[in-house]
Scaffold this motif. Sequence first.
Motif, PDB file in Angstrom:
ATOM      1  N   LYS A  35       0.837  -1.196   0.000  1.00 54.61           N
ATOM      2  CA  LYS A  35       0.000   0.000   0.000  1.00 54.61           C
ATOM      3  C   LYS A  35       0.879   1.257   0.000  1.00 54.61           C
ATOM      4  O   LYS A  35       0.610   2.218  -0.729  1.00 54.61           O
ATOM      5  N   LEU A  36       1.925   1.237   0.834  1.00 56.47           N
ATOM      6  CA  LEU A  36       2.837   2.379   0.916  1.00 56.47           C
ATOM      7  C   LEU A  36       3.548   2.595  -0.424  1.00 56.47           C
ATOM      8  O   LEU A  36       3.638   3.724  -0.908  1.00 56.47           O
ATOM      9  N   GLU A  38       2.472   1.624  -3.306  1.00 56.41           N
ATOM     10  CA  GLU A  38       1.447   2.069  -4.243  1.00 56.41           C
ATOM     11  C   GLU A  38       1.189   3.570  -4.077  1.00 56.41           C
ATOM     12  O   GLU A  38       1.080   4.307  -5.055  1.00 56.41           O
ATOM     13  N   ARG A  39       1.104   4.029  -2.816  1.00 50.31           N
ATOM     14  CA  ARG A  39       0.903   5.463  -2.554  1.00 50.31           C
ATOM     15  C   ARG A  39       2.086   6.280  -3.066  1.00 50.31           C
ATOM     16  O   ARG A  39       1.896   7.354  -3.641  1.00 50.31           O
ATOM     17  N   LYS A  42       1.880   6.409  -6.746  1.00 50.54           N
ATOM     18  CA  LYS A  42       0.795   7.309  -7.132  1.00 50.54           C
ATOM     19  C   LYS A  42       1.222   8.769  -6.935  1.00 50.54           C
ATOM     20  O   LYS A  42       0.962   9.618  -7.795  1.00 50.54           O
ATOM     21  N   ALA A  43       1.900   9.044  -5.810  1.00 48.01           N
ATOM     22  CA  ALA A  43       2.369  10.409  -5.549  1.00 48.01           C
ATOM     23  C   ALA A  43       3.406  10.826  -6.587  1.00 48.01           C
ATOM     24  O   ALA A  43       3.397  11.960  -7.080  1.00 48.01           O
TER      25      ALA A  43
END
Length: 150
Positions: A35-36, A38-39, A42-43
């Motif tokens: 998740k991290l 992925e974030r 995405k960022a």
Amino acid sequence: LKSQDHHDVKQYKKSCEERDRRSLQYRGKKFALEKLEERLEKAEAQSKAHESFELKSESWRDVQEYIKDCKKRKRKSLALRAKEKRSHMEWAQREKERALQETSRDVNSRLWDRRHVELAKQTERAKAAADALRNAGVVLKGNPFSSLLE
């Protein structure tokens, strides 16, 4: 033996629970890490998209400024050409008027010259006629008015 088996079973269950708990923790950590990541991705993608948008906006502004500059140069060029054309037309008009005045002066001078020549000829003829009348008693060979006929 039964108590030993019971104890081994408990131990086995405990180790299975521990293994399951660890597996669950591992999967939880792995999921949190994914998740991290992925974030972060995405960022980063948003950052790149924002940077790309900024570049596009900046290039669009540059193009608009260039177009504006081109229009300004074209307008100045047209104004300069119009000014030059007006100046040339004014010069041509002055030259035309000057040539017309010069031609007029020339024609007037020729007319005056012709008039003076005519007057001089008439005066000369009159003098010759007056001399002819004065010398009428004198017989000359030839025609006394021959100089006038020429």
